[in-house]
Enzyme design. Structure first.
Site, PDB file in Angstrom:
ATOM      1  N   GLU A 167       0.839  -1.211   0.000  1.00 30.50           N
ATOM      2  CA  GLU A 167       0.000   0.000   0.000  1.00 30.50           C
ATOM      3  C   GLU A 167       0.874   1.261   0.000  1.00 30.50           C
ATOM      4  OE1 GLU A 167      -2.239  -1.573   3.413  1.00 30.50           O
ATOM      5  OE2 GLU A 167      -4.049  -1.168   2.252  1.00 30.50           O
ATOM      6  N   GLU A 174      -3.714  -9.455   4.041  1.00 33.58           N
ATOM      7  CA  GLU A 174      -4.470  -9.112   5.248  1.00 33.58           C
ATOM      8  C   GLU A 174      -5.608 -10.085   5.531  1.00 33.58           C
ATOM      9  OE1 GLU A 174      -3.362  -7.042   2.984  1.00 33.58           O
ATOM     10  OE2 GLU A 174      -2.604  -5.195   3.885  1.00 33.58           O
TER      11      GLU A 174
HETATM   12  N1  3HC Z   1       4.723  -7.409  11.299  1.00 35.68           N
HETATM   13  C1  3HC Z   1       5.554  -7.784  12.310  1.00 35.68           C
HETATM   14  N2  3HC Z   1       6.362  -8.848  12.259  1.00 35.68           N
HETATM   15  C2  3HC Z   1       6.333  -9.572  11.146  1.00 35.68           C
HETATM   16  C3  3HC Z   1       5.506  -9.256  10.061  1.00 35.68           C
HETATM   17  C4  3HC Z   1       4.683  -8.101  10.164  1.00 35.68           C
HETATM   18  N3  3HC Z   1       3.874  -7.717   9.175  1.00 35.68           N
HETATM   19  N4  3HC Z   1       5.685 -10.175   9.099  1.00 35.68           N
HETATM   20  C5  3HC Z   1       6.601 -11.036   9.576  1.00 35.68           C
HETATM   21  N5  3HC Z   1       6.985 -10.669  10.804  1.00 35.68           N
HETATM   22  C6  3HC Z   1       7.996 -11.318  11.647  1.00 35.68           C
HETATM   23  C7  3HC Z   1       7.553 -12.676  12.127  1.00 35.68           C
HETATM   24  O1  3HC Z   1       6.757 -12.578  13.291  1.00 35.68           O
HETATM   25  C8  3HC Z   1       8.887 -13.344  12.399  1.00 35.68           C
HETATM   26  O2  3HC Z   1       9.337 -12.844  13.628  1.00 35.68           O
HETATM   27  P1  3HC Z   1      10.278 -13.734  14.556  1.00 35.68           P
HETATM   28  O3  3HC Z   1      11.542 -13.941  13.796  1.00 35.68           O
HETATM   29  O4  3HC Z   1      10.407 -12.908  15.775  1.00 35.68           O
HETATM   30  O5  3HC Z   1       9.528 -15.006  14.759  1.00 35.68           O
HETATM   31  C9  3HC Z   1       9.792 -12.759  11.312  1.00 35.68           C
HETATM   32  O6  3HC Z   1       9.126 -11.580  10.839  1.00 35.68           O
HETATM   33  C10 3HC Z   1      10.033 -13.671  10.154  1.00 35.68           C
HETATM   34  O7  3HC Z   1       8.766 -14.144   9.703  1.00 35.68           O
HETATM   35  P2  3HC Z   1       8.646 -15.576   9.030  1.00 35.68           P
HETATM   36  O8  3HC Z   1       9.181 -16.601   9.950  1.00 35.68           O
HETATM   37  O9  3HC Z   1       7.246 -15.703   8.578  1.00 35.68           O
HETATM   38  O10 3HC Z   1       9.661 -15.403   7.838  1.00 35.68           O
HETATM   39  P3  3HC Z   1       9.513 -15.747   6.307  1.00 35.68           P
HETATM   40  O11 3HC Z   1      10.751 -15.249   5.672  1.00 35.68           O
HETATM   41  O12 3HC Z   1       9.139 -17.184   6.155  1.00 35.68           O
HETATM   42  O13 3HC Z   1       8.259 -14.900   5.758  1.00 35.68           O
HETATM   43  C11 3HC Z   1       6.891 -12.974   5.369  1.00 35.68           C
HETATM   44  C12 3HC Z   1       8.301 -13.504   5.734  1.00 35.68           C
HETATM   45  C13 3HC Z   1       6.563 -13.413   3.945  1.00 35.68           C
HETATM   46  C14 3HC Z   1       6.908 -11.478   5.473  1.00 35.68           C
HETATM   47  C15 3HC Z   1       5.883 -13.626   6.319  1.00 35.68           C
HETATM   48  O14 3HC Z   1       6.317 -13.429   7.641  1.00 35.68           O
HETATM   49  C16 3HC Z   1       4.509 -13.041   6.213  1.00 35.68           C
HETATM   50  O15 3HC Z   1       3.715 -13.480   5.402  1.00 35.68           O
HETATM   51  N6  3HC Z   1       4.199 -12.069   7.061  1.00 35.68           N
HETATM   52  C17 3HC Z   1       2.862 -11.520   7.178  1.00 35.68           C
HETATM   53  C18 3HC Z   1       2.699 -10.410   6.217  1.00 35.68           C
HETATM   54  C19 3HC Z   1       1.366  -9.774   6.442  1.00 35.68           C
HETATM   55  O16 3HC Z   1       0.385 -10.402   6.776  1.00 35.68           O
HETATM   56  N7  3HC Z   1       1.338  -8.490   6.211  1.00 35.68           N
HETATM   57  C20 3HC Z   1       0.109  -7.735   6.370  1.00 35.68           C
HETATM   58  C21 3HC Z   1       0.091  -7.114   7.697  1.00 35.68           C
HETATM   59  S1  3HC Z   1      -1.432  -6.325   8.016  1.00 35.68           S
HETATM   60  C22 3HC Z   1      -1.314  -4.874   7.181  1.00 35.68           C
HETATM   61  O17 3HC Z   1      -0.356  -4.606   6.515  1.00 35.68           O
HETATM   62  C23 3HC Z   1      -2.460  -3.948   7.415  1.00 35.68           C
HETATM   63  C24 3HC Z   1      -2.476  -2.842   6.442  1.00 35.68           C
HETATM   64  O18 3HC Z   1      -3.283  -3.180   5.353  1.00 35.68           O
HETATM   65  C25 3HC Z   1      -3.040  -1.610   7.073  1.00 35.68           C
END
Ligand code: 3HC
Ligand code: NAI
Length: 702
Positions: free
Chosen positions: A105, A125
């Site tokens: 975004e 999300e």
């Molecule tokens: N916020 C905070 N921490 C996050 C994060 C996020 N969005 N995404 C990942 N992390 C953290 C994980 O908790 C993990 O922390 P840790 O090492 O302390 O356990 C670390 O990053 C690594 O994560 P993964 O083990 O999942 O690592 P990968 O390399 O396998 O994957 C990723 C990375 C593809 C970024 C995966 O973590 C992922 O899919 N994350 C979620 C992304 C997500 O859902 N984003 C949307 C958030 S909501 C949003 O943006 C709202 C907006 O629309 C207003």
């Protein structure tokens, strides 16, 4: 410092620097706006590039901040994006590796976007029970087209940048970089090349139309409704994208924002966010640092080619790790191999596995009848009969032949792992790996840490669990470990409910309506009622005072072991799995009630669900207190991945937290008054009683 600021000639470079994935928490958001102002105030700067340090452009909003005041504090993500749009100097997003959620975004608010190939782009999300809340539903359709954008938003699935770049007419990327390595340099050059372009292009100004909008969105709703039964977010995604096509941009943004905030407070989103964190937390063991050196596991031996040995072997074959299976007789090996082949062939038939992959996997499998052939394996997993005497013989043999440093694991589901480790001269190398049946399908792996298990052995097995795509949860040693110890209390309650007046069908329907994949009686019929019978027989010896309903024993005495005998709590038509309510069983239960002098009463579905779920919660509180599980969220992961607990409720512990532990304890006190129940069981575990009295929760991670 959560962003870095440098000036390269006439281009300001703002680099998000908030490991691990450049989450857009409050500090990072503030830092972006500060640096934007700085760049705009610097007369030597003509254009601006925003990129991310490390392994992501950005993983989106900081999930850990959700539910805290920081999440809403200014500058929120909307304000940051507005500041970018309003920048008087062009802002270019240089995207690589991971560009998700709020990260995408943010990029969509930039005037230009340049992407490296191989970048995972997503609005995930919905997987957290939300929708994109910072303009994603309004801007993505404007650059990709309505249908590709809605597909991405509703599925939350990542798409590779190079594929998105091929969508005809796309305006997501203005340029693709040659490679991730050249991205920074190419982005700086690009920023220089457009420094004087005016007016600055804004995604919000692009049109957003679908030629057959009404029909398309109706179709989309029908599709989504079928797939998202317990979750509200996916349908809301459709509403928001439709709004992008029908409302003015600003109205659409407000509409999206309102939905986002409402979804944030739903129990479903709370559950999914909890699961996201819990899944990652499960791999963290308090006294085993993440950098603990791991042993190399390049080959596996499996003892026993029965139900579990075959399934366990498939996990490793699927991951490309060679397996050698050992049995007592050639026939047993042949049977085991035939079952593995049958499973793979079914996958090939369904188009889930390619023929050459199947052959490749089978080529990694070998067999033997001699322990001496196992000596070079890096790890051995025992899956023989569940009898201590048999395990003793096997582990003594393994101790004799396995090379020093090999990991010796047992798949025991009930036996004392300390005792098993004690059969060897190397208890530090012994560990429990409790797979669930079918072992090649079920996600859960309970990793049982015995008293003397070495930390590097534990770290190695947890890493191996990840490699074979399991959710690994550490359990201490106790009868039944985390999951089966809890399920025993749940099954006892199910039995009491029958005695008091419920039917198997009513109990199953009540918990299935709550969201369980299967009620306790259908589950019993699937797993085999004789398994529970054997455990109860042992219990009658070990704990003669423990109260059980006799109904399950009576059922087994009738030979009704479940699907495998064509009859259990339900009747079955040969070759089919549909559970048909059984008059024979109802008669048996009614006769039993008469024999013990119980007049049946009407039991509400609410009572059924509460007694079954709170029995899990109370036992779990004991498990936590005893240190068998190190976190409440680990218990949730066990139940979500191994026992069909409804995902949208986030696991028994999160569910109890949401009901309120005070309320849970109140109900338990009420159940303790029931003379047909087991009052001593309903005495709240001390941890639960204390938390409830203090108005606290199980202290979950989100
Ligand atoms: N916020 C905070 N921490 C996050 C994060 C996020 N969005 N995404 C990942 N992390 C953290 C994980 O908790 C993990 O922390 P840790 O090492 O302390 O356990 C670390 O990053 C690594 O994560 P993964 O083990 O999942 O690592 P990968 O390399 O396998 O994957 C990723 C990375 C593809 C970024 C995966 O973590 C992922 O899919 N994350 C979620 C992304 C997500 O859902 N984003 C949307 C958030 S909501 C949003 O943006 C709202 C907006 O629309 C207003
Ligand atoms: P099974 O009876 O299907 O298979 C056991 C196999 O071990 C048989 O093929 C037998 O020939 C072989 N075996 C027995 N003694 C042996 C020995 N000394 N050397 C080599 N092979 C030997 O049993 P299942 O169901 O596969 O269970 C195996 C283990 O997994 C048990 O400890 C059980 O408690 C555990 N387990 C079982 C689950 C299930 O749902 N079946 C679930 C989780 C754990």
């Amino acid at each position: 410092m959560t962003t870095l600021y440098e000036v390269h000639g006439t281009v300001a470079l703002i680099t998000l620097s908030n490991p691990p994935v450049n989450g857009l928490g409050h500090a990072t958001r503030s830092s972006i706006t500060d640096n934007l102002q700085k760049a705009n105030a610097d007369a030597t700067v003509k254009s601006i590039v925003i990129t991310g340090a490390g392994k992501a452009f950005s993983g989106g909003a900081d999930i850990k901040e959700f539910g805290t005041p920081k999440a809403l504090s200014e500058p929120n993500l909307h304000s940051v994006i507005l500041a970018i749009e309003n920048s008087s100097k062009p802002v270019v997003a240089a995207i690589h590796s991971v560009c998700m959620g709020g990260g995408l975004e943010l990029a969509l608010g930039c005037h230009y976007r340049i992407a490296a190939p191989g970048c995972s782009v997503a609005l995930p999300e919905v997987k957290l029970g939300l929708l994109p809340g910072a303009g994603g539903t309004q801007r993505l359709p404007r650059v990709l087209g309505v249908e590709p954008a809605l597909n991405m938003i509703v599925s939350g699935e990542p798409v590779k940048s190079e594929l998105l770049a091929q969508i005809p007419g796309q305006k997501l990327f203005d340029k693709m970089a040659q490679s991730p390595e050249s991205l920074a340099e190419e982005a700086l050059a690009f920023a220089q090349s457009i420094a004087d372009t005016r007016p600055l292009p804004l995604v919000r100004d692009l049109p957003c139309k679908h030629p057959n909008g009404d029909a398309y969105f109706q179709f989309a709703r029908n599709m989504v409704k079928g797939m998202s039964k317990d979750f509200p977010a996916p349908l809301k995604c459709v509403d928001a994208v439709e709004a992008a096509t029908k409302r003015k941009f600003e109205d659409g943004l407000l509409f999206e924002r309102e939905i986002f905030i409402n979804l944030m407070w739903t129990p479903e989103s709370r559950a999914l966010r909890h699961i996201f964190m819990a899944e990652r937390a499960a791999s963290k063991i308090p006294d085993v640092p993440e950098d603990t050196p791991k042993r190399e596991i390049k080959s596996i031996a499996v003892i026993g080619a029965g139900t579990m040995g075959g399934g366990i072997s498939m996990n490793f074959l699927n991951a490309g790790i060679p397996v050698k299976m050992l049995e007592m007789k050639q026939e047993a090996l042949d049977r085991g191999i035939a079952t593995i082949r049958k499973n793979y062939e079914a996958q090939v038939k369904k188009g889930k596995l390619k023929q050459d992959k199947y052959e490749q996997r089978m080529s990694l499998l070998s067999t033997t009848l001699s322990y001496d052939d196992l000596k070079d394996a890096d790890m051995v997993i025992e899956a023989v009969f569940e009898e201590m005497g048999v395990k003793e013989k096997v582990f003594k043999e393994l101790d004799r032949v396995m090379k020093p440093g090999a990991i010796l694991a047992s798949n025991t589901s009930t036996l004392d792992m300390n005792k098993i480790a004690g059969f060897t001269q190397r208890p530090q190398d012994v560990i429990g790996t409790h797979f669930f049946s079918p072992a090649n399908v079920m996600k859960l792996l309970e990793v049982v840490r015995a008293e003397k298990t070495a930390k590097d052995v534990l770290a190695t097995v947890m890493a191996l669990g990840k490699k074979i795509r399991k959710t690994s949860v550490v359990s201490g040693v106790c009868d039944g470990f985390i999951g089966n110890r809890m399920i025993e209390q749940y099954s006892r309650q199910a039995g009491f409910l029958l005695e008091e007046g419920a039917t198997p069908e009513q109990v199953d329907k009540a918990v299935e309506k709550f969201g369980f994949a299967m009620g306790p009686f259908r589950m019993g019929d699937l797993a085999g009622n004789d398994i529970g019978w054997a455990i109860r027989k042992r219990r009658y010896q070990e704990k003669p005072g423990m109260k059980y309903s006799k109904t399950a024993d009576l059922l087994c005495e009738m030979g009704r072991f479940g699907q495998k005998t064509g009859a259990g709590w339900y009747d079955y038509v040969p070759g089919k799995r549909d559970a048909i309510p059984s008059q024979v069983v109802v008669d048996m239960i009614e006769k039993h009630r008469k024999d013990i002098g119980v007049a049946p009463r009407k039991i509400s579905d609410e009572e059924i669900v509460q007694r079954l779920v709170y029995s899990l919660v109370n036992e779990a509180a004991h498990i936590l207190e005893e240190g068998i599980a190190s976190k409440a969220s680990d218990i949730d992961m066990v139940y979500l991945t191994g026992y069909g607990f409804p995902i949208h409720r986030g696991g028994p512990m999160l569910y109890a937290d949401q009901v309120g532990l005070f309320n849970v304890v109140q109900s338990m006190n009420r159940f303790a008054q029931n003379p047909l129940d087991d009052a001593s069981f309903w005495k709240p575990a001390p941890l639960l009683a204390r938390l409830a009295a203090e108005g606290k929760t199980f202290n979950l991670s989100t």
